[in-house]
Structure formats: structure tokens, C-alpha cells
Scaffold this motif. Structure first.
Motif, PDB file in Angstrom:
ATOM      1  N   GLU A   1      97.163 -33.606  -1.343  1.00  0.00           N
ATOM      2  CA  GLU A   1      97.029 -34.892  -0.740  1.00  0.00           C
ATOM      3  C   GLU A   1      96.154 -35.775  -1.827  1.00  0.00           C
ATOM      4  O   GLU A   1      95.821 -36.879  -1.719  1.00  0.00           O
ATOM      5  CB  GLU A   1      96.218 -34.885   0.252  1.00  0.00           C
ATOM      6  N   SER A   2      95.251 -35.247  -2.702  1.00  0.00           N
ATOM      7  CA  SER A   2      94.530 -35.708  -3.674  1.00  0.00           C
ATOM      8  C   SER A   2      94.438 -34.997  -5.004  1.00  0.00           C
ATOM      9  O   SER A   2      94.664 -33.754  -5.121  1.00  0.00           O
ATOM     10  CB  SER A   2      93.013 -36.011  -3.053  1.00  0.00           C
ATOM     11  N   ILE A   3      94.316 -35.618  -6.032  1.00  0.00           N
ATOM     12  CA  ILE A   3      94.207 -35.168  -7.420  1.00  0.00           C
ATOM     13  C   ILE A   3      92.904 -35.881  -8.260  1.00  0.00           C
ATOM     14  O   ILE A   3      92.999 -36.785  -8.784  1.00  0.00           O
ATOM     15  CB  ILE A   3      95.377 -35.485  -8.223  1.00  0.00           C
ATOM     16  N   PRO A   4      92.106 -34.999  -8.472  1.00  0.00           N
ATOM     17  CA  PRO A   4      90.719 -35.442  -9.212  1.00  0.00           C
ATOM     18  C   PRO A   4      91.402 -35.719 -10.659  1.00  0.00           C
ATOM     19  O   PRO A   4      91.885 -34.978 -11.245  1.00  0.00           O
ATOM     20  CB  PRO A   4      89.810 -34.074  -9.077  1.00  0.00           C
ATOM     21  N   TYR A   5      90.919 -36.778 -11.273  1.00  0.00           N
ATOM     22  CA  TYR A   5      91.491 -37.240 -12.519  1.00  0.00           C
ATOM     23  C   TYR A   5      90.449 -37.847 -13.383  1.00  0.00           C
ATOM     24  O   TYR A   5      89.610 -38.724 -12.968  1.00  0.00           O
ATOM     25  CB  TYR A   5      92.699 -38.511 -12.296  1.00  0.00           C
ATOM     26  N   SER A   6      90.247 -37.305 -14.586  1.00  0.00           N
ATOM     27  CA  SER A   6      89.017 -37.904 -15.408  1.00  0.00           C
ATOM     28  C   SER A   6      89.812 -38.270 -16.641  1.00  0.00           C
ATOM     29  O   SER A   6      90.780 -37.499 -17.181  1.00  0.00           O
ATOM     30  CB  SER A   6      87.916 -36.891 -15.455  1.00  0.00           C
ATOM     31  N   GLY A   7      89.134 -39.360 -17.634  1.00  0.00           N
ATOM     32  CA  GLY A   7      89.814 -39.618 -18.641  1.00  0.00           C
ATOM     33  C   GLY A   7      88.829 -40.411 -19.676  1.00  0.00           C
ATOM     34  O   GLY A   7      87.778 -40.550 -19.216  1.00  0.00           O
ATOM     35  N   ARG A   8      89.279 -40.733 -20.718  1.00  0.00           N
ATOM     36  CA  ARG A   8      88.360 -41.411 -21.857  1.00  0.00           C
ATOM     37  C   ARG A   8      89.309 -42.333 -22.592  1.00  0.00           C
ATOM     38  O   ARG A   8      90.129 -42.141 -23.293  1.00  0.00           O
ATOM     39  CB  ARG A   8      87.739 -40.465 -22.634  1.00  0.00           C
ATOM     40  N   LEU A   9      88.560 -43.715 -22.570  1.00  0.00           N
ATOM     41  CA  LEU A   9      89.440 -44.762 -23.270  1.00  0.00           C
ATOM     42  C   LEU A   9      88.748 -45.211 -24.426  1.00  0.00           C
ATOM     43  O   LEU A   9      87.512 -45.172 -24.507  1.00  0.00           O
ATOM     44  CB  LEU A   9      89.297 -46.013 -22.493  1.00  0.00           C
ATOM     45  N   THR A  10      89.541 -45.078 -25.784  1.00  0.00           N
ATOM     46  CA  THR A  10      89.318 -45.274 -26.959  1.00  0.00           C
ATOM     47  C   THR A  10      90.210 -46.009 -27.723  1.00  0.00           C
ATOM     48  O   THR A  10      91.309 -46.235 -27.279  1.00  0.00           O
ATOM     49  CB  THR A  10      88.970 -44.041 -27.928  1.00  0.00           C
ATOM     50  N   THR A  11      89.571 -46.838 -28.618  1.00  0.00           N
ATOM     51  CA  THR A  11      90.410 -47.745 -29.455  1.00  0.00           C
ATOM     52  C   THR A  11      91.271 -46.692 -30.393  1.00  0.00           C
ATOM     53  O   THR A  11      91.141 -45.610 -30.507  1.00  0.00           O
ATOM     54  CB  THR A  11      89.551 -48.494 -30.531  1.00  0.00           C
ATOM     55  N   ASP A  12      92.027 -47.350 -31.243  1.00  0.00           N
ATOM     56  CA  ASP A  12      92.981 -46.641 -32.095  1.00  0.00           C
ATOM     57  C   ASP A  12      91.959 -45.697 -33.341  1.00  0.00           C
ATOM     58  O   ASP A  12      92.460 -44.797 -33.735  1.00  0.00           O
ATOM     59  CB  ASP A  12      94.132 -47.421 -32.723  1.00  0.00           C
ATOM     60  N   ALA A  13      90.743 -46.427 -33.536  1.00  0.00           N
ATOM     61  CA  ALA A  13      90.015 -45.794 -34.242  1.00  0.00           C
ATOM     62  C   ALA A  13      89.207 -44.586 -33.830  1.00  0.00           C
ATOM     63  O   ALA A  13      88.458 -44.129 -34.583  1.00  0.00           O
ATOM     64  CB  ALA A  13      89.147 -46.936 -35.008  1.00  0.00           C
ATOM     65  N   GLY A  14      89.380 -44.278 -32.727  1.00  0.00           N
ATOM     66  CA  GLY A  14      88.677 -43.224 -31.968  1.00  0.00           C
ATOM     67  C   GLY A  14      87.430 -43.711 -31.251  1.00  0.00           C
ATOM     68  O   GLY A  14      86.557 -42.856 -30.813  1.00  0.00           O
TER      69      GLY A  14
END
Length: 475
Positions: free
Chosen positions: A47-60
């Protein structure tokens, strides 16, 4: 905008615990962003999925901090069709590029939806200032391939891709290796770029993402690389803190013949900032310490600038244990140009001494100093003979304490009148001297005159063209 991850897998089991692991890669080149997203799950009925992430530019580099909106939709087809499930997450805080959320928390993600088999996940993003969502493409496939059961010699099964969630005031995972060799945790990765790592840590509060500690004298965190051993990216890329006297918050060592222990570089500002806890100009605390018998500051450029908003002070022989300390300026062949010695204060220059004078009609001109064979102090003045042809000149009391007037000193006289006059010094003492004058026919003169006194400096009476010896190690 990019959202990067690996192929997603779903393990459908007969028990009530469903394990789903996926990392997604979706690319929209027009936005110029990259987002690394990692998600693992262990939940009841899916019923649920913990989800983490990181947004970056093309340059990292991390994207701008702010509030983002993310929409997730699950489809049965790679394109087109109607979503089997969809939900939107508003007010997603992104700090340093990192974010975290739980899929299924806004709209329940049922086990039946996941049990359908292969599916395709579509993600849309709306950042600060965007008027609409941008759909990232292509969709990413979710498969129902079982998780690997490959075993190692010490473990009958693998935990790869699992997500463990609970609450602990100490640690979520402890690995204790007490063999005396080997690592507690070791992670490998083959991906390029600063966003991927063998071990990846995220902290959504104010604490560190990765923390290392050593109680045996070794490094808390050690990095090895043919490039950068340790890489930090953030408001402060790398922060070191020490609570032990005589130790360092950041310690750098280079074993190469021409390497650098610590390097600081900035694109448009200062490369290194030194900030000490110094509250007094008279103590021995400072912002920068040079260790070793020889402290040297060197520039590869043509100019070394020292700036100050007020004063520059150089304290020679601070520990007061040397009899030949000095401050010296050398030429290109290590020839001595200028030296000041401590404690005598003797100043020695190889060239001539001059001051710069600004003239009204001839610009700046050099005025050279008169140099002598000894150390002399001079005093100048004017006076006038009385009617009986005599005048007593008393020394300035300050001059009497700086010059030696008990011994020999010289007095030079110049008549200032409209007739020939003979001037001479009739008597000299440590307090005054007597001047007499007469006309050529022997009568007393009341002529005015100028005088110049030259006497040895007190304490330097024996100095006369002394032999100069180079102090110290030749520099």
C-alpha cells in the motif's frame, strides 16, 4: 529535468509482506536538470512505497532549494492509455537537491494494482515558478521478476534492494567487524559522476548524511582515489571538527615529492579562509600557524600582496630566546637588500637611503640621506651675539639625553651679517657652549649666526665603520 535510477523489480510473494525495489531513469533534456531517485519498500499489502531522491542540474549541482510538486502515475502500457493509479505530492521540500516522500500516501497503491504484473511508471515535476507540470519520458517499466537469492558463504540469502523501516534512537543498522582487518560496511558502484557513490547517505534534517567515527586513533572517514579521495558538495563542501587540544578539524598529508597536504581554490573569491579564536593582538593565538623549523609562504605568480585595513605588525623573537633575530629582504640571488636586527634595532641597507619628495614643477624627486662613518645626532639653530660679542647656547634637554655631550662633540658656526666677522667657540660643556665674535679690527661683534652641533649617539660612541657579519643561516 532528469530522474535517474536503475531497472525496477517487483517481487510478488504469497505472504503478506511485499518487497518492491525500484530506481528510475527518465530524461527531458530541455529542462537541463538531473534527478537521482532511489526507492525501496517493505510494506504490508503493497500500500505504500518510501521514496527518496536528489534533484541536480546537468552539471551535477543540487537544484535550487524550495518547494516542488511531483506527480506519479502507473500505466499498463509504455505510452498512452489510462493510468491504473496516480497521485500528486505537493509541498515537497527540496534541500540541497534531496527530498523524500511515500508513494501511496496520497492515493492508496493497492496490492491488486501491483499484482497485475509488468507496468510503466510516469513522473511529472513542477518546480518553483513553473506554471505547469513537465512530464518526464520515457516511462519506466516495473517487472515482477523475483529478487535474487544468490547467497554468500556467510549468509544464506541476499538483502539486496530491501527497505527496512522502524524507529531507533541509536542506529537503524549496525555492522560490527571485530576481526582486526576488513571493513564494517563496504559499497561498490560503477556509475560515473558525483551523484553516484559506493555508499550513499541522505539526512532530511540538520544532521550529516554520512558520519564516521574512530576511537582507536585512526581516521573517522578515509577516502582513497586516483583523483579526489574525499569529495564534498554543499554550502560547506567539507567540514572538519576537533575537540582535542593540538589536533585538527581537517588534516591533510601528501606523501608525494611535490604534492600538497591541503589545497583550497575558489572560482572568484578566496581559496582558503583561516578563522581563529583570537581576541587580542598581544597573545600568541592567531588565524594561521606554520608548523616546523622553517615557515614559508610562496607564490608562483609575480606578485604577493599583503592587505590590512589598519596595521601590519611583525613580532621578532616572540619567545625572547635569540640574540640575533632579524627581518630581512633579499634579492633574486639571495643578496641582502635590507635588514633590521633585534634587539639592537640596527637597520642595514645595501643601497643608498632616499626619501621621495613631491615638487611643484619637477614631479617626484629622490632626496638622498647623508651617511657618515659613525652614529651621530645633529641639532641646528640660530642666535645673535650680545653687545660684548658673546653668546651662550644651551642644549635642548631632550637632545642631551639622546646624544653623548660629555665627550667630544663638534660645533659648526656660520656668520649672518653685513661685515666680516671672526666666530669661534670659546668654551664647551655637557650643558652648553659659548660663542664669541669680533670684527677684523678686533672689536666685539653683535653679528647673528647659525650653528650646527654633531655629537655621538648615546650608547653608540665606539661604532665606526664596523665589520658587518651575516646573522643566522645566511638568509
Amino acid at each position: 529535468m532528469r530522474l535517474e535510477a536503475k531497472e525496477a523489480k517487483m517481487n510478488k510473494q504469497r505472504v503478506r509482506i511485499l518487497i518492491l525495489v525500484f530506481v528510475l531513469i527518465i530524461v527531458v533534456p530541455s529542462f537541463g536538470y538531473r534527478a537521482q531517485a532511489k526507492a525501496t519498500v517493505q510494506s504490508e499489502e503493497g500500500e505504500s512505497i518510501p521514496y527518496s531522491g536528489r534533484l541536480t542540474t546537468d552539471a551535477g549541482e543540487p537544484v535550487m532549494d524550495g518547494v516542488y510538486e511531483l506527480n506519479f502515475s502507473l500505466y499498463a502500457e509504455v505510452s498512452g492509455g489510462q493510468p491504473l493509479w496516480s497521485e500528486t505530492h505537493t509541498n515537497v521540500e527540496v534541500s540541497g537537491g534531496a527530498f523524500g516522500l511515500v508513494l501511496g500516501s496520497a492515493t492508496a497503491l493497492s496490492k491488486e494494482t501491483l499484482d497485475r504484473g509488468a507496468g510503466w511508471l510516469e513522473i511529472s515535476v513542477r518546480g518553483p515558478g513553473d506554471s505547469s507540470f513537465t512530464t518526464l519520458s520515457p516511462r519506466q517499466q516495473l517487472s515482477n521478476a523475483p529478487l535474487s537469492t544468490e547467497a554468500t558463504s556467510s549468509c544464506a540469502h541476499t538483502h539486496f534492494g530491501e527497505y527496512w523501516s522502524n524507529s531507533s534512537s541509536s542506529a537503524g543498522l549496525i555492522v560490527d567487524n571485530r576481526t582486526g582487518t576488513g571493513d564494517g560496511v563496504r559499497g561498490y558502484a560503477t556509475a560515473a559522476g558525483a551523484n553516484y557513490a559506493g555508499i550513499y547517505g541522505v539526512n532530511f534534517s540538520t544532521g550529516p548524511g554520512v558520519y564516521g567515527r574512530s576511537d582507536g586513533g585512526g581516521p573517522g572517514v578515509a577516502g582513497y582515489s586516483s583523483g579526489r579521495g574525499v569529495y564534498g558538495n554543499g554550502a560547506d563542501g567539507v567540514v572538519g571538527e576537533s575537540s582535542t587540544n593540538g589536533m585538527s578539524g581537517v588534516y591533510g598529508v601528501s606523501t608525494a615529492a611535490s604534492g600538497y597536504g591541503v589545497t583550497g581554490r575558489s572560482g572568484s573569491y578566496f581559496g582558503v579562509l583561516a578563522w581563529g579564536n583570537d581576541t587580542s593582538a598581544s597573545d600568541t593565538k592567531g588565524d594561521l600557524v606554520l608548523q616546523g623549523a622553517y615557515g614559508e609562504i610562496f607564490t608562483y605568480g609575480d606578485l604577493l600582496d599583503l592587505y590590512s585595513n589598519d596595521r601590519v605588525v611583525i613580532d621578532l623573537d616572540n619567545d625572547n630566546n635569540s640574540s640575533n633575530s632579524f627581518f630581512r629582504i633579499l634579492g633574486g640571488t639571495d643578496n641582502i637588500l635590507w635588514t633590521v636586527s633585534e634587539p639592537s634595532g640596527l637597520v642595514v641597507s645595501t643601497g643608498n637611503q632616499a626619501s621621495l619628495a613631491q615638487t611643484a614643477d619637477y614631479g617626484q624627486r629622490l632626496m638622498y640621506a647623508v651617511e657618515g662613518t659613525g652614529v651621530w645626532l645633529e641639532d641646528l639653530g640660530s642666535a645673535k651675539l650680545s653687545e660684548n660679542g658673546e653668546e651662550t647656547i644651551y642644549f635642548d634637554p631632550i637632545y642631551t639625553q639622546a646624544a653623548n655631550l660629555v665627550g667630544e662633540y663638534q660645533v659648526f658656526l656660520t656668520a649672518v651679517c653685513d661685515q666680516p666677522v671672526l666666530l669661534y667657540v670659546a668654551d664647551k660643556s655637557a650643558k652648553n657652549f659659548v660663542v664669541r665674535g669680533a670684527t677684523l679690527d678686533g672689536k666685539p661683534s653683535n653679528c647673528a649666526f647659525d650653528y650646527r652641533i654633531v655629537a655621538p649617539r648615546l650608547g653608540s660612541e665606539t661604532n665606526r665603520m664596523d665589520i658587518y657579519t651575516t646573522e643566522g643561516d645566511g638568509k
